[in-house]
Design an enzyme around this catalytic site. Sequence first.
Site, PDB file in Angstrom:
ATOM      1  N   CYS A 158     -13.938  20.095  10.056  1.00  0.00           N
ATOM      2  CA  CYS A 158     -14.130  18.564  10.293  1.00  0.00           C
ATOM      3  C   CYS A 158     -13.162  18.376  11.696  1.00  0.00           C
ATOM      4  CB  CYS A 158     -13.815  17.744   9.039  1.00  0.00           C
ATOM      5  SG  CYS A 158     -13.719  16.008   9.403  1.00  0.00           S
ATOM      6  N   CYS A 376     -10.966  20.035  -1.226  1.00  0.00           N
ATOM      7  CA  CYS A 376     -12.133  20.323  -0.295  1.00  0.00           C
ATOM      8  C   CYS A 376     -11.829  21.022   0.902  1.00  0.00           C
ATOM      9  CB  CYS A 376     -12.770  18.989   0.008  1.00  0.00           C
ATOM     10  SG  CYS A 376     -14.147  19.131   1.330  1.00  0.00           S
TER      11      CYS A 376
END
Length: 401
Positions: A158, A376
Amino acid sequence: MVGILLTGDAGSPTLKFNAFLHFSRLTESDFLSEVSHPAETPSTQENLLDLTPEAAEIRLRGFFEEMGEPGYRARQVVRHLWTAPVREFAEITALPKALREQLAERFELPSLTIVTRQKSRDGTEKFLFRLRDGEAIETVAIPEGKRLTLCISSQAGCALQCAFCATGAMGFSRNLSPHEIAGQIREMRLLDPPINVTNVVFMGMGEPLMNWKAVGAALTILNDPNGLGIGARHITVSTVGVLPGIVALSERKEQFRLAISIHAPSDDLRRDLMPINIKYPLADVIEAATKFDRRVTFEYVMLGGVNDQEVHALQLAKLAKDCGAFVNLIPLHPGGARGFHATPPDQIARFARELRDQNVEVAIRKSRGVDIAAACGQLRVERLGGRAPRTPKEHGDIQVA
């Protein structure tokens, strides 16, 4: 994007999802032998799984016409792409063997490789998938009653660098393609025994609305009766507030759900925690949520001493009332804390009461898979190492609708 743990009405985005699970028993040598291999040579075959079911059927009809075969053969094959998936064309026994061989020469059905699978005592499972170029993504399956929610990834890594998110620490590698996104559900159907996914949330690795082209196609595959056939109200897209993507999602005719990762109720604090707030300030995000024609959920990770005081509750309540949002309070898992501390449970309960006192609907998510849990992306960071984070302008593969 922070992973969260799900519960709630199957027809509602009131899902609770705490941090992703951790494969602590996977050794580094096991991982390296499975994942860190050279990238594969690109295939010359056409990938049917990157097409929507309608587009795949059109493409297959053309192929069968070339072969002098009836058009209904295309529908036979399309059924086995997603609805009753197969790993290879040889398994479609309704077709003559010679035709299956011709299909395999022209087309491919790429799979995601399960590197490891770990199951919690409460039934929650985490999967680490290897992609064909050696990248790895994480997927979590969370059962509750008759419902099974799958939390899926939309990017490898990300670019957004949220301060408390382990995925942000790894940097951005690339967008996932439609078959890699929807394929996470497909792989559940290919297991023996299969996992029957009833709900899907885009709350895994990556920001889905910065990969809109692929996510949009994946949403069609997920929802199409000739695809995975999951109801639109059972599919939630979570975003930090990428405004063009929210508009694009609202323009879809299907009733997909929207969750917005708020995590801070003021611009000053949100800029510190989430750099994306510089480009998309809170006021603009709330305005977009107000215009969204379906109910919106706010995701709010509780960070001890940072965003969990009474003043924050009052500020959050105002934002939620401005757009009629439901609020999910998320206990922080220490595996993804990156220097932050979890708010104590009793303080989270007080924070929730303060929201309810302001007539805001709120839920506190419960942790699942605690015995194997971590944040995560934490496993991927540990095994593949971090990469220098990139901004959207620095990587041409990031797409905003």
